[in-house]
Design an enzyme around this catalytic site. Structure first.
Site, short mmCIF file in Angstrom:
data_model
loop_
_atom_site.label_atom_id
_atom_site.label_comp_id
_atom_site.label_asym_id
_atom_site.label_seq_id
_atom_site.Cartn_x
_atom_site.Cartn_y
_atom_site.Cartn_z
N ASP A 550 0.84 -1.20 0.00
CA ASP A 550 0.00 0.00 0.00
C ASP A 550 0.87 1.25 0.00
OD1 ASP A 550 0.78 -0.67 2.70
OD2 ASP A 550 -0.61 0.87 3.40
N GLU A 615 -0.04 -0.86 5.91
CA GLU A 615 1.06 -0.29 6.69
C GLU A 615 0.95 1.24 6.78
OE1 GLU A 615 5.07 1.31 7.68
OE2 GLU A 615 3.85 1.68 5.89
#
Length: 917
Positions: A550, A615
């Site tokens: 991400d 994250e």
């Protein structure tokens, strides 16, 4: 006509380098492998005294230049035994004709994939490519040399006093030939870029447009603006004096005597012979010249073998008269003997390419003529472009043409256009086709100051598709992964995140891993799990690699990004795109490192991957997903992360510690509504905003120390080993900037890395945004960075109790609420363990002996680092892959290509060697 030419000169479009013609036309580079041809054009306007001398001197060798070069000027000329319709100017040179570049949106075909682009401050007029280097000749006379693998600039050499119009590399890639607008041919060592020979003619030849080199005869042939073809052997005797050198000749105008019988002194900078110290100067023998080889400029030439069943070399030349001529070469004297003339067009021949027995000629006005060299008949004429065909190149069974409008076309063997794309924003001046690692690369240069590398498709139906090299495949996969907008924490990108995870899963599966997507609570982005099984897993230990796919949001509107953030773009040795450094590039480097070991059957122990998708949003649900899948993941002996950056742009680093973090919201609110300060403002009222400011002031002192009782008690003192690590870092910085205060620098680094800190990020208030409101509530977002040995749960508890105890002393009627929004434990690794030592050895191997990494800590946090250590009982190590200037989380995020490739090599050695220890 004269008025338009004068205006063009003033605008710097047409160079004023000679009297032979008001125009200077594109030159064309031909390769010896019969597969690449390059067209270039000079756009420089010389302003030096020497250039003006050259301008005048070039008019002394013709009684009637218009008769000889009329094909380029649109002036009728006589030619025996035929006369022909006059040839118009190339569109790229004719300023009376508008030829705007096509916009990329006008081309519907995506064409070949753009691998990389490198930028310069001037037009790229010529190209040559070897196995190791890309050579580019520029408008300002420089030769630029880039690495052919990582596109980093390796050298810049002043090659000529004028524009460099052609570059040719010898078959064995030992010699580089350059020709220019200064009437000189230079020969360079292709590896060291030291000049070996400098060749000139006793005639005023003007611009030297093209060159072909016979390795068999050690002889070069070159075509010039004065319509001649000349040749010179590298075995020729050097000239003892250089009185006939172009920069030393007397000019009948500039060197003429004025009043008083004196001539104007020459500037010292006018003698270019001093520029090439160490060169052997060779002079073209007057007998080694074919005057009027064409009735127009000699734009292009190429040496070929095998015509009529003979292995003797034949020179093919194309000129401004529209003819193509074939010349036999006397192997004893190297003399040219005119053999055949192919009269196929009234248009200038600007570029040529040869494939088997077919000759392709690129013409002004966009035509391509095809000749059969067995029968010497023109078998096809195609309207290929709407503007001049400045460059042709052969790739397998296909022909690639480039035009003055910057677009390229790829043609199959039936002369059907299979690809059409915009290669440059201006003129496409030069091109080269070459192969690398079984891939076909097409290099182009233009007057948009760019050299671009394109990955071509093979059009040979009988040939298997080329297998990408691992590095090229890595780039291709990284480009696709960056294309997924995997922005976590934003529901608008949920589908993209899922597609990105699925794509990663497919990559793992392609390399033979067992893989699946681990679900995360609340429908958050899944964790990509993969396991590569080693050939002897009982002999070694399992390594877990952690990363994330991400990214944070990238603003696509405006001009903050110089490229599309979600389209991987290579510029000047760097890859630009959101997530390329944080953390998609390092994740794929690790994946391909293990994949190569699997393919080479060198992976002995298991390697597990956990690549999460949350994250950047605080790793929500990651720990729960891992715990739920412990049976699937299995046991782990080592944990490796690659999610940070070097301290600078030069020295590799290893990260052995990171701070933890507690993000909290402190909110104070009243039971009253928003009030007006003029009506209800009073010292007796406890306003929520005032209470909040006073409370935050109690949390830390004016010197930055946090006032929570016992907060610093667990912080360990600095050890001697740690002190030595910081000293090495300071020493590295002092080498770059000796003016730094060593003590202050060390204190600043420790304060950021190994000691706690407190930050107030923002304050929000209720009510309308005007200066008269008393807000009913006020809140602050704060964080505390904690360090190893500070227990996360203890700090959360003491922070909350401290703020509540301080608030009670205000005797306020307002209400205090404290919410913990996010938390991450600190992590401290052991720099002396086998994981760090293996990484250190790999760094020295890959980056070069003596490149000892700096051991650093970081002030930021990665929530999963300490969790994975605890969950699996496995020590962790951290390899930073990017440079300090990578702009992670910022606009124009990037990753140097060198760092990507070398990180893969380091990880490959790590995965192979650590399990053996």
């Amino acid at each position: 006509m004269a008025a338009s030419l004068s205006a063009a000169r003033q605008n710097g479009v047409i160079p004023q380098t000679t009297q032979t013609s008001p125009l200077s036309a594109p030159s064309k580079r031909s390769s010896l492998n019969n597969s690449t041809t390059t067209t270039t054009q000079s756009h420089a306007t010389p302003k030096s005294h020497e250039a003006q001398r050259h301008l005048q001197s070039n008019g002394t060798f013709f009684p009637d230049l218009l008769a000889c070069c009329g094909s380029m000027m649109g002036v009728e000329r006589q030619k025996s035994p035929h006369s022909r319709t006059p040839t118009p100017l190339p569109l790229s040179l004719d300023n009376t004709v508008s030829s705007p570049a096509l916009l990329p949106t006008q081309l519907h075909d995506d064409g070949p994939k753009l691998l990389h682009s490198v930028k310069h401050s001037g037009s790229i007029l010529s190209l040559a490519v070897s196995n190791d280097f890309i050579y580019a000749g520029t408008q300002n006379g420089e030769i630029l040399v880039w690495c052919n693998k990582i596109f980093e600039l390796r050298a810049t050499v002043k090659g000529h006093a004028g524009s460099i119009l052609s570059l040719t590399i010898s078959e064995d890639q030992s010699l580089l030939f350059s020709t220019g607008g200064d009437a000189i041919v230079n020969v360079w060592d292709a590896k060291t870029l030291k000049i070996k020979y400098s060749i000139y003619s006793t005639y005023d030849v003007g611009d030297v447009f093209c060159l072909a080199y016979s390795a068999t005869l050690r002889t070069m042939y070159f075509g010039a603006q004065n319509t001649s073809i000349q040749w010179c052997s590298l075995e020729s005797s050097p000239r003892p004096t250089l009185t006939s050198h172009p920069s030393r000749r007397n000019h009948r105008f500039f060197d003429s005597k004025g009043p008083g019988g004196r001539s104007t002194p020459r500037p010292a900078s006018g003698d270019s012979t001093s520029t090439f110290q160490g060169a052997t100067f060779l002079e073209v023998d007057p007998s080694a010249i074919v005057q009027y080889a064409h009735y127009g400029f000699v734009y292009c030439m190429q040496l070929i073998k095998g015509l009529s069943g003979s292995e003797e070399e034949v020179l093919i030349s194309g000129g401004g008269d529209g003819d193509v001529k074939l010349w036999k070469i006397d192997p004893q004297t190297t003399e040219l003997i005119e053999w055949k003339t192919l009269e196929g067009s009234d248009m200038s021949v600007l570029s040529i390419a040869v494939k088997e027995t077919f000759l392709y000629c690129g013409l002004t006005d966009g035509d391509i003529n095809v000749w059969d060299l067995d029968t010497f008949q023109m078998i096809r004429s195609v309207k290929a472009h709407q503007s001049d065909v400045l460059t042709l190149a052969i790739s397998g069974n296909s022909l690639i043409s480039g035009s003055a409008r910057g677009n390229s076309k790829q043609w199959n063997d039936r002369f059907e256009c299979v690809h059409h794309w915009q290669a440059h924003e201006g003129l496409l001046l030069t091109s080269v086709v070459t192969s690398r690692d079984d891939n076909i690369l097409y290099f182009t240069g233009g007057n948009d100051e760019t050299v671009s590398a394109w990955l071509l498709d093979s059009l040979d139906l009988n040939q298997k598709s080329p297998v990408q090299s691992q590095n090229d495949a890595l780039l291709s996969c990284l480009g696709k992964l960056v294309g997924f907008r995997t922005v976590s924490g934003n529901p608008a990108y949920t589908e993209d995140c899922r597609r990105g995870a699925a794509y990663l899963k497919s990559l793992f599966k392609r390399f033979g891993a067992r893989t699946e997507l681990l679900p995360v609570k609340d429908n958050r982005n899944p964790v990509v799990f993969a396991r590569f099984c080693g050939s002897n897993p009982t002999a070694g230990k399992t390594i877990l690699f952690y990363g994330h796919y991400d990214v944070i949001h990238a603003e696509e509107s405006g001009k903050k990004w110089q490229t599309d953030p979600f389209a991987l773009t290579g510029i000047n040795g760097y890859l630009y795109g959101r997530g390329v450094s944080d953390n998609k590039g390092p994740c794929l480097a690790a994946l391909f490192a293990v994949g190569e070991l699997v393919q080479e059957q060198k992976l002995e122990s298991d390697v597990v991957f956990l690549i999460e998708g949350e994250e950047e949003a605080g790793s929500h649900g990651f720990a729960e997903a891992v715990k739920a899948a412990r049976d699937v993941i299995g046991d782990v002996d080592w944990v490796l992360l690659a999610n940070s950056y070097w301290l600078d742009n030069e020295r590799p680093c290893l990260t052995y510690g990171m701070r933890g973090v507690i993000h909290a919201t402190v909110k104070i609110e009243s039971d009253k509504p928003d009030l007006h300060s003029g009506v209800d403002g009073s010292r007796l009222n406890h306003e929520p905003t005032v209470d909040l400011v006073n409370l935050l002031a109690r949390l830390s002192s004016v010197d930055g120390n946090i006032n929570i009782p016992g907060f610093y008690d667990p912080v360990r003192p600095v050890t001697a080993n740690e002190e030595a690590m910081y000293s090495a870092i300071v020493e590295n910085h002092l080498r770059n900037d000796p003016t730094l205060d060593a003590s202050a620098l060390k204190d600043r680094l420790m304060s950021k890395w190994r000691f706690p800190s407190h930050t107030i990020h923002r304050i929000n208030v209720s009510g309308p945004a005007n200066a008269t409101v008393i807000p009913r509530s006020a809140s602050a977002s704060i964080s505390i960075r904690i360090v190893p040995d500070q227990d996360l749960q203890t700090i959360k508890s003491t922070l909350t109790s401290f703020l509540h105890s301080q608030f009670t002393t205000f005797h306020s009627n307002n209400t205090l609420t404290i919410t913990i929004d996010h938390e991450a434990e600190p992590w401290l690794g052991d720099p002396q363990n086998e994981a760090f030592k293996t990484l250190e050895q790999a760094i020295e191997t890959v980056w070069g002996e003596g490149t000892k990494p700096l051991y650093i800590r970081e002030g930021g946090s990665i929530p999963s680092a300490r969790f994975l250590e605890r969950e699996f009982g496995a020590p962790a190590a951290h390899l930073p892959c990017g440079q300090a200037s990578d702009h992670a989380h910022l606009d124009n995020e990037r990753l140097r290509l060198t760092n990507l490739y070398k990180s893969k090599a380091i990880l490959k050695q790590f995965f192979q060697e650590l399990p053996k220890k």
